[in-house]
Structure formats: structure tokens, C-alpha cells
Enzyme design. Sequence first.
Site, PDB file in Angstrom:
ATOM      1  CG  ASN A 210      -0.207  -0.090   2.504  1.00 35.99           C
ATOM      2  OD1 ASN A 210       0.545   0.817   2.838  1.00 35.99           O
ATOM      3  ND2 ASN A 210      -0.383  -1.171   3.250  1.00 35.99           N
ATOM      4  CG  ASP A 280      -6.384  -5.256   6.006  1.00 33.30           C
ATOM      5  OD1 ASP A 280      -5.928  -5.197   7.168  1.00 33.30           O
ATOM      6  OD2 ASP A 280      -6.978  -4.320   5.454  1.00 33.30           O
ATOM      7  CG  PHE A 325      -2.212   5.565  14.053  1.00 37.48           C
ATOM      8  CD1 PHE A 325      -2.305   6.889  13.656  1.00 37.48           C
ATOM      9  CD2 PHE A 325      -1.267   5.228  15.014  1.00 37.48           C
ATOM     10  CE1 PHE A 325      -1.476   7.858  14.208  1.00 37.48           C
ATOM     11  CE2 PHE A 325      -0.432   6.188  15.564  1.00 37.48           C
ATOM     12  CZ  PHE A 325      -0.542   7.514  15.151  1.00 37.48           C
TER      13      PHE A 325
END
Length: 418
Positions: A210, A280, A325
Site C-alpha cells: 500500500n 490485510d 491508528f
Amino acid sequence: MGHLQNRNIIIGVTGGIAAYKIAETIRLLRKSGAAVRVIMSRGAQAFMTPLTLQSLSGNPVHTDLLDETAEMGMGHIELARWADAYLIAPATADTLARLAMGRADDLLTTTALATPAPLFVAPAMNQQMWSNTATQANMRILEERGITVLGPGHGTQACGDIGAGRLAEPEEMSAALEDFFPSRELAGKRVVITAGPTLEAIDPVRFVSNHSSGKMGFALAQAAAEAGADTVLVAGPVTLATPPNVRRVDVQSAEEMLAACLAQLATPSHLFIGSAAVADYRPVVAANQKIKKSGESLQLELVRNPDIIAAVATMSPRPVKVIGFAAETEHMVDHAQAKRKAKGLDVIVANDVSRKDIGFDSDSNAVTWIDGSGAESIPMTSKKNLARILVSRCAQLFAEGEDDDLPQTGRESGGIGH
Ligand code: C5P
């Protein structure tokens, strides 16, 4: 934020009408935990009495270079060495000229030469004197030497003129000193922080990842180290430089990040901050050889990655505080609060990633601090500054006197002979 706790500050006061503002400056500095000693020039004593500043600083005021009695107490060299910072305020045009020339014709200027501490000057004078070429040339010399200049402000002057030359306000001077020193709020604490993305291999040349830049996590590690923490940064693949006094462990995948965190947390730790954008999912298998193109489509089967922070929050012994976060695009507070509870975190720091001006690769961020008692927003600021604010808030979790004692590992608590 505790940056001035136990810092030694000398304030050199020279002869200007604005000298009265120094009384409030001393009060603010002492309130923040600094020890203050005052040097007054002869001119300053025409505007303020040494007794006033002695009462406010809680220390005898130094006035003379050649005073036998004073030298027997704290001599000028000793005084110069004592300082962690030297603020000259108000600094008159004459003082600036003497500093620029490197004169040592009174205690105030001698100390400026003799101290290894950083020098701050806050000029104050009539606007014409300030804009005079001679004064401006002196200022350039001082700035080239790395001296920090505070103010002057613009406005109505004691002489009735309007212009630049007003002494910086006490809050401004005290904030500048506060900002200059890193806080020591996490001294003696061990902190482990994750940062950056994770990279999940598809084959030797391709991966799933990402856009996380790692900037927030690196800024947090820097702020934690500056605050005195023994800081470990478990970093995914990013190109950022390791902040000073931070131990960095580089990892690629989520599984490696989890293993590195568990290994680091085998040493009992006070604080874990999970700022990494952990992928993920990862490919079920990472091919040993580069996958050859064939056909119009390729099926890639992904499997769920471990949740690192949830694992850390439930490990035993657990870090005393675990902070996560949450990047959200809608119903930010509700979603983040639910995530905090589901993962067993003490605090979750939420940010609204639907906003274009903050987030992933940006240098700024605005977040909401969410704990068991509610949500509080922290307005947009640089990631560096935000990191300091967050680290300071984390330190307050310990300052509040909660259980900041480290849990014992089984090995330590069950030693030989028990
Ligand atoms: O579930 P979500 O990814 O939104 O949660 C974000 C928080 O959880 C962050 O603190 C992130 O570092 C952490 N996290 C983790 N391991 C994962 C996924 C997220 O530690 N696999």
C-alpha cells in the site's frame, strides 16, 4: 509538554522599557519546571529592581562581572556553564551591537561568549532604531552565528511610534524555549513502534502493498526518542532515514513484522504504538520463481494476515499501554471506537482519510484521540509536531499514575529459589 522540566535558563535583561515583560516570562518558565537565573545590565536596573527578579526567579540576580562576593557564589564561568539556554530579553540596539562585535565588557555579554548553551535574543527598541542599517547588519551577523531571534513584534511603541520593535510576548518567548528542548517525558520507558507499509510477496519480483509512507511512525519514533524513551522502530519497507537514538528493525511482510514485534516485546515494554499500515491479506503462496504471463487473467488467492496490534494487546505480559491508528472514510469516531474495543487498545488515533489535505504521503495530519472516556480532536499540524503532541499525551497516560510499572516476565518473576 514538560520540555522545560529541570532545564537551566539564564535570562539576560538589558535596559529597555519592555524589561517589565520579563517578570511574566520568568514566571512562565518556572511554571514549566525550568530553573532561572537572571543577569541584569546597568541599564536594566534603571527599569526593574534586581530584588523583583530575584523574588520571581528564586535566585540571586547577577549584575557585576568584577564583584568578588558574587564570584565567590557562582562565578561567571560557572554561571555560563550552568545554562542550558541563554535568553537575552529585551535586547537593546546597543546590546545587539556588542553581541555582534563579540564584546565582553559586562557580565551579560561575557556570559554570552563564555556559555556553550544556545543563545536566544529578543530585540526591543524604537522602530527607527530597529530598521537602521547598522542594527540590521548586526542582526544578520547574529543570525549567521546561529543565534535564535525572537520577534520583535509590530505595533504601538512606548515612544508613541508605530512599527517593528516591540519585545516578543512572554508566552512567545517561553514557547520558543519550550519548543527548543525535547521533552524527557518518556525517560526510562521502553517504546516499540511499527511504521510503514508491509510488502507481501507474490513471487520474487512482485508484491501486494500500500501507499503508506511511514512518515507518521518515523516522526513518532523520533519524538519518543527525543522524549527520552528507549525506542525501537519496526519498519516496513520505506526509504526514510532512521531518527537519531532509535533502534530500527527492518521487515518486509506482516508475518515478519509480527515476529519482530513479539521478539522486541519479549523485553517488557511500557508503550506499543502500531502506526504501520499492515496489509490485510497476503498471497496464500509466494511463488519461488517469477510467475510467467499466460492467458488473459490470473487468479491470486489471498489469505488474511495476522492482526499485529490485536496480538500485542492480548499477549502476556502485555505492554502497559497499546495505541493504534485507524484510517476511516466515514463515521470516523464510531468506527474507530469500535475498532479500539475490538482490538483491546487503550487508545486509537483516528484520521479521516477521505480528506485530500492529510493522510498517507502528506507532511501534515489532523487526528482524533479516542480512548475509553471519549474523543478529542487534534487540529491539523505537521506530522513532526503531531508526533510530539501524541507522544506527550502517551506520556501523560503514565503520569496519571496508572499502572506504569512494567509487568514481570515469567522468567523474571519466577527466578531460581522461589
Ligand atoms: O483494522 P485496521 O487496519 O483499520 O486497524 C488499524 C490499526 O491496527 C493500526 O494501528 C495498525 O497498525 C493495526 N494493524 C495491525 N495489524 C494488522 C492490521 C492493522 O497491527 N494486520
